[in-house]
Motif scaffolding. Structure first.
Motif, PDB file in Angstrom:
ATOM      1  N   ASN A 269      -9.187 -11.931 -16.378  1.00 47.01           N
ATOM      2  CA  ASN A 269      -9.469 -10.509 -16.195  1.00 47.01           C
ATOM      3  C   ASN A 269      -8.284  -9.656 -16.623  1.00 47.01           C
ATOM      4  OD1 ASN A 269     -12.051 -10.909 -15.206  1.00 47.01           O
ATOM      5  ND2 ASN A 269     -11.399 -10.975 -13.069  1.00 47.01           N
ATOM      6  N   SER A 270      -7.062 -10.117 -16.311  1.00 48.16           N
ATOM      7  CA  SER A 270      -5.865  -9.371 -16.692  1.00 48.16           C
ATOM      8  C   SER A 270      -5.742  -9.291 -18.207  1.00 48.16           C
ATOM      9  CB  SER A 270      -4.616 -10.034 -16.106  1.00 48.16           C
ATOM     10  OG  SER A 270      -4.631  -9.960 -14.698  1.00 48.16           O
ATOM     11  N   LEU A 271      -6.016 -10.410 -18.894  1.00 52.25           N
ATOM     12  CA  LEU A 271      -5.941 -10.421 -20.353  1.00 52.25           C
ATOM     13  C   LEU A 271      -6.993  -9.498 -20.963  1.00 52.25           C
ATOM     14  CD1 LEU A 271      -5.330 -14.225 -21.014  1.00 52.25           C
ATOM     15  CD2 LEU A 271      -3.678 -12.357 -21.190  1.00 52.25           C
ATOM     16  N   LYS A 272      -8.187  -9.494 -20.373  1.00 56.74           N
ATOM     17  CA  LYS A 272      -9.234  -8.603 -20.861  1.00 56.74           C
ATOM     18  C   LYS A 272      -8.836  -7.143 -20.666  1.00 56.74           C
ATOM     19  CE  LYS A 272     -13.140 -11.760 -20.141  1.00 56.74           C
ATOM     20  NZ  LYS A 272     -14.386 -12.005 -19.363  1.00 56.74           N
ATOM     21  N   ASN A 273      -8.229  -6.851 -19.513  1.00 59.30           N
ATOM     22  CA  ASN A 273      -7.791  -5.479 -19.240  1.00 59.30           C
ATOM     23  C   ASN A 273      -6.716  -5.039 -20.224  1.00 59.30           C
ATOM     24  OD1 ASN A 273      -9.510  -5.156 -17.067  1.00 59.30           O
ATOM     25  ND2 ASN A 273      -8.000  -5.797 -15.551  1.00 59.30           N
ATOM     26  N   LEU A 274      -5.786  -5.944 -20.538  1.00 63.09           N
ATOM     27  CA  LEU A 274      -4.724  -5.610 -21.487  1.00 63.09           C
ATOM     28  C   LEU A 274      -5.289  -5.367 -22.879  1.00 63.09           C
ATOM     29  CD1 LEU A 274      -1.880  -8.074 -20.415  1.00 63.09           C
ATOM     30  CD2 LEU A 274      -1.884  -5.589 -20.198  1.00 63.09           C
ATOM     31  N   GLU A 275      -6.255  -6.168 -23.287  1.00 62.76           N
ATOM     32  CA  GLU A 275      -6.877  -5.982 -24.597  1.00 62.76           C
ATOM     33  C   GLU A 275      -7.612  -4.646 -24.652  1.00 62.76           C
ATOM     34  OE1 GLU A 275      -7.987  -6.591 -28.484  1.00 62.76           O
ATOM     35  OE2 GLU A 275      -6.472  -7.589 -27.241  1.00 62.76           O
ATOM     36  N   LYS A 276      -8.260  -4.287 -23.553  1.00 66.34           N
ATOM     37  CA  LYS A 276      -8.950  -3.001 -23.479  1.00 66.34           C
ATOM     38  C   LYS A 276      -7.957  -1.850 -23.597  1.00 66.34           C
ATOM     39  CE  LYS A 276     -12.005  -0.293 -20.475  1.00 66.34           C
ATOM     40  NZ  LYS A 276     -12.730  -0.270 -19.172  1.00 66.34           N
ATOM     41  N   LEU A 277      -6.808  -1.979 -22.928  1.00 65.17           N
ATOM     42  CA  LEU A 277      -5.789  -0.931 -22.983  1.00 65.17           C
ATOM     43  C   LEU A 277      -5.215  -0.805 -24.387  1.00 65.17           C
ATOM     44  CD1 LEU A 277      -3.806  -1.502 -19.659  1.00 65.17           C
ATOM     45  CD2 LEU A 277      -5.461   0.293 -20.164  1.00 65.17           C
ATOM     46  N   ARG A 278      -5.041  -1.936 -25.054  1.00 62.80           N
ATOM     47  CA  ARG A 278      -4.460  -1.926 -26.398  1.00 62.80           C
ATOM     48  C   ARG A 278      -5.315  -1.123 -27.370  1.00 62.80           C
ATOM     49  NH1 ARG A 278      -4.401  -4.613 -31.201  1.00 62.80           N
ATOM     50  NH2 ARG A 278      -6.271  -5.789 -30.674  1.00 62.80           N
ATOM     51  N   CYS A 279      -6.598  -1.104 -27.136  1.00 64.14           N
ATOM     52  CA  CYS A 279      -7.524  -0.406 -28.027  1.00 64.14           C
ATOM     53  C   CYS A 279      -7.840   1.013 -27.555  1.00 64.14           C
ATOM     54  CB  CYS A 279      -8.825  -1.202 -28.149  1.00 64.14           C
ATOM     55  SG  CYS A 279      -8.614  -2.872 -28.799  1.00 64.14           S
ATOM     56  N   SER A 280      -7.241   1.425 -26.452  1.00 67.73           N
ATOM     57  CA  SER A 280      -7.554   2.732 -25.881  1.00 67.73           C
ATOM     58  C   SER A 280      -6.625   3.813 -26.424  1.00 67.73           C
ATOM     59  CB  SER A 280      -7.435   2.675 -24.356  1.00 67.73           C
ATOM     60  OG  SER A 280      -7.667   3.941 -23.785  1.00 67.73           O
ATOM     61  N   ASP A 281      -7.161   5.017 -26.619  1.00 70.69           N
ATOM     62  CA  ASP A 281      -6.355   6.144 -27.087  1.00 70.69           C
ATOM     63  C   ASP A 281      -5.603   6.823 -25.944  1.00 70.69           C
ATOM     64  OD1 ASP A 281      -7.093   5.826 -29.731  1.00 70.69           O
ATOM     65  OD2 ASP A 281      -8.834   7.146 -29.552  1.00 70.69           O
ATOM     66  N   THR A 282      -6.090   6.652 -24.728  1.00 70.22           N
ATOM     67  CA  THR A 282      -5.468   7.287 -23.565  1.00 70.22           C
ATOM     68  C   THR A 282      -5.251   6.244 -22.474  1.00 70.22           C
ATOM     69  OG1 THR A 282      -6.556   9.398 -24.038  1.00 70.22           O
ATOM     70  CG2 THR A 282      -5.677   9.089 -21.817  1.00 70.22           C
ATOM     71  N   VAL A 283      -4.018   6.198 -21.960  1.00 67.70           N
ATOM     72  CA  VAL A 283      -3.671   5.212 -20.937  1.00 67.70           C
ATOM     73  C   VAL A 283      -2.882   5.903 -19.829  1.00 67.70           C
ATOM     74  CG1 VAL A 283      -2.433   3.081 -20.422  1.00 67.70           C
ATOM     75  CG2 VAL A 283      -3.574   3.345 -22.622  1.00 67.70           C
ATOM     76  N   ARG A 284      -3.250   5.602 -18.601  1.00 71.16           N
ATOM     77  CA  ARG A 284      -2.492   6.099 -17.452  1.00 71.16           C
ATOM     78  C   ARG A 284      -1.625   4.970 -16.900  1.00 71.16           C
ATOM     79  NH1 ARG A 284      -5.880  10.240 -13.564  1.00 71.16           N
ATOM     80  NH2 ARG A 284      -6.283  11.842 -15.153  1.00 71.16           N
ATOM     81  N   ILE A 285      -0.323   5.218 -16.860  1.00 77.45           N
ATOM     82  CA  ILE A 285       0.632   4.206 -16.406  1.00 77.45           C
ATOM     83  C   ILE A 285       1.419   4.755 -15.222  1.00 77.45           C
ATOM     84  CG2 ILE A 285       2.619   2.786 -17.044  1.00 77.45           C
ATOM     85  CD1 ILE A 285       1.711   2.989 -19.943  1.00 77.45           C
ATOM     86  N   VAL A 286       1.562   3.942 -14.192  1.00 76.74           N
ATOM     87  CA  VAL A 286       2.427   4.319 -13.077  1.00 76.74           C
ATOM     88  C   VAL A 286       3.712   3.502 -13.187  1.00 76.74           C
ATOM     89  CG1 VAL A 286       1.317   2.679 -11.476  1.00 76.74           C
ATOM     90  CG2 VAL A 286       2.655   4.585 -10.580  1.00 76.74           C
ATOM     91  N   GLY A 287       4.835   4.213 -13.271  1.00 74.04           N
ATOM     92  CA  GLY A 287       6.140   3.572 -13.322  1.00 74.04           C
ATOM     93  C   GLY A 287       6.770   3.599 -11.942  1.00 74.04           C
ATOM     94  N   MET A 288       7.511   2.540 -11.608  1.00 78.56           N
ATOM     95  CA  MET A 288       8.066   2.452 -10.263  1.00 78.56           C
ATOM     96  C   MET A 288       9.364   1.658 -10.268  1.00 78.56           C
ATOM     97  SD  MET A 288       5.126  -0.122  -8.817  1.00 78.56           S
ATOM     98  CE  MET A 288       5.853  -0.237  -7.197  1.00 78.56           C
ATOM     99  N   MET A 289      10.311   2.107  -9.438  1.00 81.04           N
ATOM    100  CA  MET A 289      11.549   1.348  -9.293  1.00 81.04           C
ATOM    101  C   MET A 289      12.315   1.794  -8.055  1.00 81.04           C
ATOM    102  SD  MET A 289      14.403   2.752 -11.996  1.00 81.04           S
ATOM    103  CE  MET A 289      15.601   1.592 -11.336  1.00 81.04           C
ATOM    104  N   THR A 290      13.127   0.889  -7.557  1.00 86.28           N
ATOM    105  CA  THR A 290      14.126   1.213  -6.548  1.00 86.28           C
ATOM    106  C   THR A 290      15.482   0.963  -7.198  1.00 86.28           C
ATOM    107  OG1 THR A 290      13.889  -1.048  -5.692  1.00 86.28           O
ATOM    108  CG2 THR A 290      12.706   0.683  -4.542  1.00 86.28           C
ATOM    109  N   GLY A 291      16.382   1.918  -7.088  1.00 87.22           N
ATOM    110  CA  GLY A 291      17.661   1.821  -7.776  1.00 87.22           C
ATOM    111  C   GLY A 291      18.777   1.330  -6.878  1.00 87.22           C
ATOM    112  N   THR A 292      20.003   1.397  -7.398  1.00 89.38           N
ATOM    113  CA  THR A 292      21.156   0.896  -6.651  1.00 89.38           C
ATOM    114  C   THR A 292      21.498   1.763  -5.446  1.00 89.38           C
ATOM    115  OG1 THR A 292      22.540   2.034  -8.283  1.00 89.38           O
ATOM    116  CG2 THR A 292      22.236  -0.322  -8.571  1.00 89.38           C
TER     117      THR A 292
END
Length: 240
Positions: free
Chosen positions: A3-26
């Motif tokens: 399912n993850s691979l299918k989702n990534l392939e779908k994203l690769r072909c998409s013109d619009t992608v929503r990404i959430v970035g996250m981190m905890t720093g020093t």
């Protein structure tokens, strides 16, 4: 996995992608989350910041992050799993809609060119949110002989590189770094380097000065009250 691979392939072909970035720093005081919508298939697509927030980091995490070399292997491993679980819960609580999660995690040790380690088990996010997770941003660069840091030059190029103006971008994180950006027509590579401690020392100074009442200088309120030492500034500017 399928399912993850299918989702990534779908994203690769998409013109619009929503990404959430996250981190905890020093600084080890919170989890930063930012939801961005990217449109287009070029190297530098258009983007819009849709949401952003900071989730305060529980003290049992921040206390451990400030003494990483004292942690045993089992303690560090458990910490990674509990942190990943907490990450997933924070994302769920936002109720945001996104297609991909980009998780930097928390750096425990960073000693290039020998090794680097960021924790925060991504499996919890992938499983609970049924969303692909990109993680471990530094290791491959270290494997190839790089420093694995700083990461911010990728963003600096995206946001600040200019057609005619050479620019330098200073990022004062826990560890400060500078990115030198030639013009877009210039074939010379972008270079960046760490300059030394940044907010790690400022935060320590604030905690000491306020006897623990303040962990950091919010909005630079205390720094704004200061007076520049022109003699020291002149000496620093004269240093090649």
């Amino acid at each position: 996995m399928q399912n993850s691979l299918k989702n990534l392939e779908k994203l690769r072909c998409s013109d619009t992608v929503r990404i959430v970035g996250m981190m905890t720093g020093t600084s080890a005081d919170g989890l930063d989350l930012c939801l961005v919508e990217f449109s287009g298939t070029t190297r530098f697509p258009t983007f819009e910041v849709l949401e952003s927030t900071t989730c305060p980091l529980p003290s049992h995490f921040s206390d451990a992050f400030k003494r990483p070399l004292e942690l045993t292997v089992s303690t560090a491993t458990n910490l990674s799993f509990r942190l990943g679980e907490w990450y997933a819960n924070q994302l769920i609580s936002t109720k945001w809609k996104f297609d991909l999660i980009a998780s930097h995690g928390q750096t425990l040790v960073h000693a290039p060119p020998q090794y680097t380690l960021q924790i925060g088990e991504p499996g919890f996010m992938a499983e609970q949110l049924k969303t692909p997770v990109v993680f471990d941003f530094r290791s491959q660069d270290v494997v190839l002989g790089g420093q694995g840091a700083p990461l911010i030059p990728v963003v600096d190029e995206f946001l600040f590189r200019d057609e005619t103006e050479v620019r330098a971008a200073l990022n004062i994180g826990g560890i400060a770094n500078i990115t030198l950006l030639p013009t877009k027509a210039d074939s010379r590579p972008i270079i960046a380097w760490d300059t030394g401690p940044g907010n790690t020392l400022i935060d320590r100074a604030m905690a000491t000065w306020t006897q623990g009442a303040e962990a950091f200088d919010r909005d630079g309120a205390q720094a704004r009250k200061g007076v520049v030492n022109q003699t020291l500034l002149g000496w620093l500017n004269a240093n090649p």
